[in-house]
Design an enzyme around this catalytic site. Structure first.
Site, short mmCIF file in Angstrom:
data_model
loop_
_atom_site.label_atom_id
_atom_site.label_comp_id
_atom_site.label_asym_id
_atom_site.label_seq_id
_atom_site.Cartn_x
_atom_site.Cartn_y
_atom_site.Cartn_z
N GLU A 81 0.84 -1.19 0.00
CA GLU A 81 0.00 0.00 0.00
C GLU A 81 0.88 1.25 0.00
OE1 GLU A 81 -2.42 1.56 -0.76
OE2 GLU A 81 -4.07 1.25 0.65
N ASP A 100 -4.17 5.74 6.05
CA ASP A 100 -4.72 6.98 6.60
C ASP A 100 -5.74 6.59 7.67
OD1 ASP A 100 -5.10 9.84 6.50
OD2 ASP A 100 -6.82 9.57 5.21
P1 IMP Z 1 -7.60 5.11 4.17
O1 IMP Z 1 -8.67 4.13 3.74
O2 IMP Z 1 -8.20 6.35 4.76
O3 IMP Z 1 -6.56 4.47 5.08
O4 IMP Z 1 -6.85 5.63 2.90
C1 IMP Z 1 -6.84 4.89 1.77
C2 IMP Z 1 -6.15 5.47 0.58
O5 IMP Z 1 -6.35 6.84 0.42
C3 IMP Z 1 -4.66 5.33 0.62
O6 IMP Z 1 -4.26 4.04 0.27
C4 IMP Z 1 -4.26 6.32 -0.43
O7 IMP Z 1 -4.35 5.75 -1.71
C5 IMP Z 1 -5.26 7.42 -0.22
N1 IMP Z 1 -4.64 8.45 0.66
C6 IMP Z 1 -4.71 8.57 1.99
N2 IMP Z 1 -3.99 9.61 2.43
C7 IMP Z 1 -3.44 10.17 1.33
C8 IMP Z 1 -2.54 11.26 1.11
O8 IMP Z 1 -2.08 11.98 2.03
N3 IMP Z 1 -2.20 11.51 -0.17
C9 IMP Z 1 -2.64 10.76 -1.22
N4 IMP Z 1 -3.46 9.72 -1.06
C10 IMP Z 1 -3.85 9.43 0.19
MG MG Z 2 -3.66 3.41 -1.66
#
Ligand code: IMP
Ligand code: MG
Length: 187
Positions: free
Chosen positions: A110, A114
């Protein structure tokens, strides 16, 4: 004859959080650690599209240099943010694996963890298919943003709460090719 005046938006100034050199050095270390853990095993690297493509490629180089050569690639995609920067609480799988992972050693690759919603979803779906092992390697993690606990075995860098781009990561599909990991002054 009147000339058309084109006023273009100035490019925002980007702040480097992790330089390309630092990033590659850390990926090399991760490769050594992962190669040691999987020595003698066949591994399926599962990249999460699209953001993890660059890290997957660089991690593969690092694994190879660390003499872990018996690995394969597959990819999955979950619903993304679209053009926004907020996490989806109910991610859906939009592109599934080609590979049957039953009895396989699977390493999810990954770009950044986040909220944790995406990986939580993926881990549940994949565990139901009975892999022999399932671990996660991420280039970046934002621990302060976590809303669901996910066990991430290999983390490149823990970062503050910035919206970062580069190293495969995007904002509105742009900036993926920047080899440095950068953020915008306001974010
Ligand atoms: P999560 O489900 O919130 O953990 O985030 C999932 C996806 O969102 C990550 O795998 C990234 O592809 C995208 N993402 C999260 N934070 C960022 C960031 O700061 N920049 C760019 N993509 C992000
Ligand atoms: Mg991602």
């Amino acid at each position: 004859m009147s000339e058309k005046v084109v006023v273009s938006e100035p490019e925002p100034e980007l702040i480097v959080l992790i330089s390309e050199a630092e990033k590659l050095a850390r990926i090399e270390e991760m490769g050594v650690e992962i190669a040691a853990d999987y020595q003698g095993k066949n591994v399926l690297l599962v990249g999460i599209l699209k953001g993890a493509v660059s890290f997957m490629s660089q991690l593969s180089d690092a694994l190879w240099k660390a003499e872990l050569t018996d690995f394969e690639w597959d990819f999955m995609a979950v619903t993304s943010y679209g053009s926004g920067t907020e996490s989806s609480r109910a991610p859906r799988i939009v592109n599934d694996l080609e590979t049957d992972i039953t009895g396989r050693h699977v390493l999810l690759v990954e770009d950044i963890v986040d909220s944790g919603f995406s990986l939580d979803k993926l881990v549940r779906v994949l565990l139901a298919r009975d892999p022999t092992s399932l671990e996660i390697a991420t280039l970046l993690s934002k621990p302060s943003r976590r809303e669901v606990a996910v066990e991430v075995k290999y983390i490149g860098f823990e970062i503050e709460n910035h919206f970062v781009v580069g190293a495969g990561m995007d904002k509105g599909q742009q900036y993926r090719g920047n080899p440095d990991i950068v953020y915008f002054p306001e974010g």
